[in-house]
Design a protein around this motif. Structure first.
Motif, PDB file in Angstrom:
ATOM      1  N   THR A 180      52.647  27.061  44.108  1.00  0.00           N
ATOM      2  CA  THR A 180      53.325  27.337  45.371  1.00  0.00           C
ATOM      3  C   THR A 180      52.655  28.464  46.147  1.00  0.00           C
ATOM      4  OG1 THR A 180      54.858  28.898  44.319  1.00  0.00           O
ATOM      5  CG2 THR A 180      55.533  26.582  44.436  1.00  0.00           C
ATOM      6  N   TRP A 181      51.818  29.269  45.440  1.00  0.00           N
ATOM      7  CA  TRP A 181      51.219  30.422  46.133  1.00  0.00           C
ATOM      8  C   TRP A 181      49.802  30.746  45.682  1.00  0.00           C
ATOM      9  CZ3 TRP A 181      49.693  34.671  43.266  1.00  0.00           C
ATOM     10  CH2 TRP A 181      50.173  34.732  41.948  1.00  0.00           C
ATOM     11  N   ALA A 182      49.379  30.305  44.512  1.00  0.00           N
ATOM     12  CA  ALA A 182      48.100  30.746  43.950  1.00  0.00           C
ATOM     13  C   ALA A 182      47.056  29.639  43.968  1.00  0.00           C
ATOM     14  CB  ALA A 182      48.299  31.236  42.518  1.00  0.00           C
ATOM     15  N   ASP A 183      45.805  30.048  43.991  1.00  0.00           N
ATOM     16  CA  ASP A 183      44.674  29.126  43.867  1.00  0.00           C
ATOM     17  C   ASP A 183      44.083  29.261  42.469  1.00  0.00           C
ATOM     18  OD1 ASP A 183      42.813  27.225  44.510  1.00  0.00           O
ATOM     19  OD2 ASP A 183      41.785  28.401  46.039  1.00  0.00           O
ATOM     20  N   GLU A 184      43.280  28.293  42.071  1.00  0.00           N
ATOM     21  CA  GLU A 184      42.655  28.306  40.757  1.00  0.00           C
ATOM     22  C   GLU A 184      41.505  29.321  40.707  1.00  0.00           C
ATOM     23  OE1 GLU A 184      43.183  23.663  39.383  1.00  0.00           O
ATOM     24  OE2 GLU A 184      41.557  24.166  40.756  1.00  0.00           O
ATOM     25  N   GLY A 185      41.431  30.052  39.601  1.00  0.00           N
ATOM     26  CA  GLY A 185      40.275  30.904  39.372  1.00  0.00           C
ATOM     27  C   GLY A 185      39.046  30.064  39.083  1.00  0.00           C
ATOM     28  N   GLY A 186      37.874  30.672  39.231  1.00  0.00           N
ATOM     29  CA  GLY A 186      36.629  29.909  39.151  1.00  0.00           C
ATOM     30  C   GLY A 186      36.221  29.461  37.769  1.00  0.00           C
ATOM     31  N   GLY A 187      36.732  30.094  36.718  1.00  0.00           N
ATOM     32  CA  GLY A 187      36.340  29.684  35.374  1.00  0.00           C
ATOM     33  C   GLY A 187      36.665  30.737  34.335  1.00  0.00           C
ATOM     34  N   PHE A 188      36.499  30.368  33.073  1.00  0.00           N
ATOM     35  CA  PHE A 188      36.703  31.304  31.972  1.00  0.00           C
ATOM     36  C   PHE A 188      35.523  32.282  31.919  1.00  0.00           C
ATOM     37  CE2 PHE A 188      38.863  27.419  30.026  1.00  0.00           C
ATOM     38  CZ  PHE A 188      40.113  27.817  30.480  1.00  0.00           C
ATOM     39  N   GLU A 189      35.818  33.523  31.515  1.00  0.00           N
ATOM     40  CA  GLU A 189      34.785  34.552  31.451  1.00  0.00           C
ATOM     41  C   GLU A 189      34.980  35.426  30.224  1.00  0.00           C
ATOM     42  OE1 GLU A 189      33.637  36.358  35.476  1.00  0.00           O
ATOM     43  OE2 GLU A 189      35.764  35.866  35.762  1.00  0.00           O
ATOM     44  N   TYR A 190      33.913  36.103  29.821  1.00  0.00           N
ATOM     45  CA  TYR A 190      34.018  37.112  28.775  1.00  0.00           C
ATOM     46  C   TYR A 190      33.270  38.359  29.236  1.00  0.00           C
ATOM     47  CZ  TYR A 190      29.224  35.891  27.434  1.00  0.00           C
ATOM     48  OH  TYR A 190      27.868  35.672  27.449  1.00  0.00           O
ATOM     49  N   LEU A 191      33.536  39.450  28.548  1.00  0.00           N
ATOM     50  CA  LEU A 191      32.889  40.716  28.878  1.00  0.00           C
ATOM     51  C   LEU A 191      32.690  41.497  27.595  1.00  0.00           C
ATOM     52  CD1 LEU A 191      32.029  42.484  31.367  1.00  0.00           C
ATOM     53  CD2 LEU A 191      34.263  43.598  31.158  1.00  0.00           C
ATOM     54  N   ASP A 192      31.522  42.103  27.420  1.00  0.00           N
ATOM     55  CA  ASP A 192      31.263  42.967  26.275  1.00  0.00           C
ATOM     56  C   ASP A 192      31.738  44.375  26.614  1.00  0.00           C
ATOM     57  OD1 ASP A 192      30.024  41.022  24.573  1.00  0.00           O
ATOM     58  OD2 ASP A 192      28.257  41.119  25.858  1.00  0.00           O
ATOM     59  N   VAL A 193      32.705  44.860  25.846  1.00  0.00           N
ATOM     60  CA  VAL A 193      33.362  46.131  26.141  1.00  0.00           C
ATOM     61  C   VAL A 193      33.204  47.072  24.948  1.00  0.00           C
ATOM     62  CG1 VAL A 193      35.531  47.249  26.764  1.00  0.00           C
ATOM     63  CG2 VAL A 193      35.050  44.929  27.577  1.00  0.00           C
ATOM     64  N   PRO A 194      32.612  48.235  25.139  1.00  0.00           N
ATOM     65  CA  PRO A 194      32.494  49.187  24.026  1.00  0.00           C
ATOM     66  C   PRO A 194      33.857  49.497  23.426  1.00  0.00           C
ATOM     67  CG  PRO A 194      31.144  49.902  25.889  1.00  0.00           C
ATOM     68  CD  PRO A 194      31.959  48.740  26.377  1.00  0.00           C
ATOM     69  N   GLY A 195      33.953  49.399  22.118  1.00  0.00           N
ATOM     70  CA  GLY A 195      35.202  49.666  21.424  1.00  0.00           C
ATOM     71  C   GLY A 195      36.073  48.450  21.218  1.00  0.00           C
ATOM     72  N   LEU A 196      35.868  47.409  22.025  1.00  0.00           N
ATOM     73  CA  LEU A 196      36.652  46.175  21.900  1.00  0.00           C
ATOM     74  C   LEU A 196      35.806  44.996  21.459  1.00  0.00           C
ATOM     75  CD1 LEU A 196      38.948  46.259  25.087  1.00  0.00           C
ATOM     76  CD2 LEU A 196      39.459  47.107  22.794  1.00  0.00           C
ATOM     77  N   GLY A 197      34.508  45.070  21.685  1.00  0.00           N
ATOM     78  CA  GLY A 197      33.649  43.928  21.411  1.00  0.00           C
ATOM     79  C   GLY A 197      33.635  42.975  22.589  1.00  0.00           C
ATOM     80  N   ARG A 198      33.380  41.718  22.303  1.00  0.00           N
ATOM     81  CA  ARG A 198      33.340  40.693  23.358  1.00  0.00           C
ATOM     82  C   ARG A 198      34.753  40.182  23.603  1.00  0.00           C
ATOM     83  NH1 ARG A 198      28.483  36.550  23.602  1.00  0.00           N
ATOM     84  NH2 ARG A 198      27.595  38.557  24.266  1.00  0.00           N
ATOM     85  N   ILE A 199      35.271  40.406  24.811  1.00  0.00           N
ATOM     86  CA  ILE A 199      36.658  40.092  25.121  1.00  0.00           C
ATOM     87  C   ILE A 199      36.738  39.036  26.215  1.00  0.00           C
ATOM     88  CG2 ILE A 199      36.824  42.016  26.760  1.00  0.00           C
ATOM     89  CD1 ILE A 199      39.759  42.325  25.947  1.00  0.00           C
ATOM     90  N   CYS A 200      37.649  38.104  26.045  1.00  0.00           N
ATOM     91  CA  CYS A 200      37.975  37.112  27.068  1.00  0.00           C
ATOM     92  C   CYS A 200      39.450  37.271  27.385  1.00  0.00           C
ATOM     93  CB  CYS A 200      37.688  35.691  26.573  1.00  0.00           C
ATOM     94  SG  CYS A 200      38.288  34.371  27.675  1.00  0.00           S
ATOM     95  N   VAL A 201      39.787  37.372  28.671  1.00  0.00           N
ATOM     96  CA  VAL A 201      41.181  37.431  29.099  1.00  0.00           C
ATOM     97  C   VAL A 201      41.485  36.142  29.856  1.00  0.00           C
ATOM     98  CG1 VAL A 201      42.920  38.645  30.457  1.00  0.00           C
ATOM     99  CG2 VAL A 201      41.140  39.942  29.241  1.00  0.00           C
ATOM    100  N   ALA A 202      42.460  35.396  29.362  1.00  0.00           N
ATOM    101  CA  ALA A 202      42.925  34.181  30.022  1.00  0.00           C
ATOM    102  C   ALA A 202      44.424  34.324  30.230  1.00  0.00           C
ATOM    103  CB  ALA A 202      42.603  32.955  29.187  1.00  0.00           C
ATOM    104  N   ILE A 203      45.028  33.409  30.974  1.00  0.00           N
ATOM    105  CA  ILE A 203      46.430  33.594  31.348  1.00  0.00           C
ATOM    106  C   ILE A 203      47.229  32.324  31.076  1.00  0.00           C
ATOM    107  CG2 ILE A 203      48.020  34.172  33.227  1.00  0.00           C
ATOM    108  CD1 ILE A 203      45.658  35.634  34.587  1.00  0.00           C
ATOM    109  N   CYS A 204      48.153  32.403  30.149  1.00  0.00           N
ATOM    110  CA  CYS A 204      49.199  31.417  29.891  1.00  0.00           C
ATOM    111  C   CYS A 204      48.695  29.968  29.896  1.00  0.00           C
ATOM    112  CB  CYS A 204      50.344  31.605  30.900  1.00  0.00           C
ATOM    113  SG  CYS A 204      51.933  30.914  30.366  1.00  0.00           S
ATOM    114  N   MET A 205      48.855  29.264  30.992  1.00  0.00           N
ATOM    115  CA  MET A 205      48.500  27.840  31.104  1.00  0.00           C
ATOM    116  C   MET A 205      47.025  27.585  30.773  1.00  0.00           C
ATOM    117  SD  MET A 205      49.520  24.716  32.022  1.00  0.00           S
ATOM    118  CE  MET A 205      48.787  23.199  32.676  1.00  0.00           C
ATOM    119  N   ASP A 206      46.186  28.618  30.845  1.00  0.00           N
ATOM    120  CA  ASP A 206      44.778  28.456  30.478  1.00  0.00           C
ATOM    121  C   ASP A 206      44.620  27.940  29.057  1.00  0.00           C
ATOM    122  OD1 ASP A 206      43.545  29.211  32.871  1.00  0.00           O
ATOM    123  OD2 ASP A 206      43.576  31.335  32.349  1.00  0.00           O
ATOM    124  N   LEU A 207      45.629  28.160  28.225  1.00  0.00           N
ATOM    125  CA  LEU A 207      45.566  27.700  26.842  1.00  0.00           C
ATOM    126  C   LEU A 207      45.863  26.204  26.731  1.00  0.00           C
ATOM    127  CD1 LEU A 207      44.994  29.021  24.094  1.00  0.00           C
ATOM    128  CD2 LEU A 207      47.436  29.395  23.837  1.00  0.00           C
TER     129      LEU A 207
END
Length: 274
Positions: A156-183
């Motif tokens: 009703t208000w949002a558009d689709e994001g462009g794709g899944f992503e990951y990021l290498d973060v010191p202290g966390l390692g390689r992290i991917c953040v996705a949201i709910c329905m992405d699963l």
């Protein structure tokens, strides 16, 4: 890695009250006690908005330093000296639009001509996104991840994001953040065995998949639980099933055996608009 999830019942549109509630729930956190603090999807605004017009005043642009979610996430990160992930509704700023389909994003959607139902396709394009921010221990914005697969209530208000992503973060390692329905499978129509998100994480050897959520209780469990804090094992089992490539090493990427990916699901509680 030490992780804490803030699971509570945000009240729709009551950002100030929700902010204070999160502060109350995290006040006991001591600096260095956790490495990562996760808030739910749309953590301060609530979720069930009927239109872009209804949510417009709550949209945030973290790149411009604007928004209650960035302010709170930065405050919590500095206080606890940890990374923070928090869901929020993002205004489609010029920078956000530039990032759509940028290098490093994996577009896992099936072709539109393969989609027979329209319920999970966006009705408003390039105006806003259901997003999640990653904030560093010094309170600065690290990255914004956008929901790639929309649930019907998002359209009703949002558009689709462009794709899944990951990021290498010191202290966390390689992290991917996705949201709910992405699963879920894309629009709930692609083959279950594609495991879009989990396959992406396995392929790129992600260390930590973080999923802020507003996941629904199964209809057959409504009213059947013994108390408000009882877990929904049917839901948890479904999440586990959708992550099969991560707990069956080599299922999609032979040779990836031996790598461990941790999955963090931070779901909200309570009800909205009943």
């Amino acid at each position: 890695m030490r992780i804490a999830c803030v699971q509570y019942a945000p009240e729709l549109g009551r950002v100030t009250q929700n902010t204070e509630r999160v502060r109350e729930l995290t006040t006991s956190l001591k600096p260095g006690q956790v490495d990562l603090l996760v808030l739910p999807e749309m953590a301060l605004t609530g979720y069930m908005f009927d239109s872009l017009e209804e949510i417009a005043s709550l949209l945030e642009d973290p790149y411009a330093g604007e928004g209650a979610t960035l302010a709170l996430a930065s405050e919590l990160a500095r206080h606890a000296q940890c990374h923070v992930v928090a869901g929020f509704p993002e205004r489609a700023s010029p920078r956000a639009l530039e990032e759509l389909g940028s290098q490093g994003q994996h577009d896992a959607r099936i072709a539109r001509e393969e989609v027979t139902g329209l319920a999970h396709l966006p009705r408003v394009e390039r105006k806003a996104f259901n997003a999640a921010m990653l904030v560093s221990p010094d309170g600065s914005l690290v990255k914004i991840f956008r929901k790639h697969f929309l649930y019907e209530a998002d359209t009703t208000w949002a558009d689709e994001g462009g794709g899944f992503e990951y990021l290498d973060v010191p202290g966390l390692g390689r992290i991917c953040v996705a949201i709910c329905m992405d699963l879920n499978p894309y629009t709930l129509e692609s083959e279950f065995s594609r495991y879009e998100l989990a396959s992406f994480c396995e392929q790129h050897r992600v260390d930590c998949l973080v999923v802020p959520m507003n996941w629904l209780l199964p209809e057959d469990e409504i009213g059947a639980q013994t108390g408000p804090n009882e877990p929904s094992f049917a839901t948890i089992n479904y999440w586990v099933a959708r992550c099969m490539p991560l707990w069956m090493p080599g299922l999609c990427q032979p040779g990836h055996e031996g790598h461990t990916t941790y999955v963090v699901a931070c779901n909200r509680t309570g009800v909205e608009r009943v």
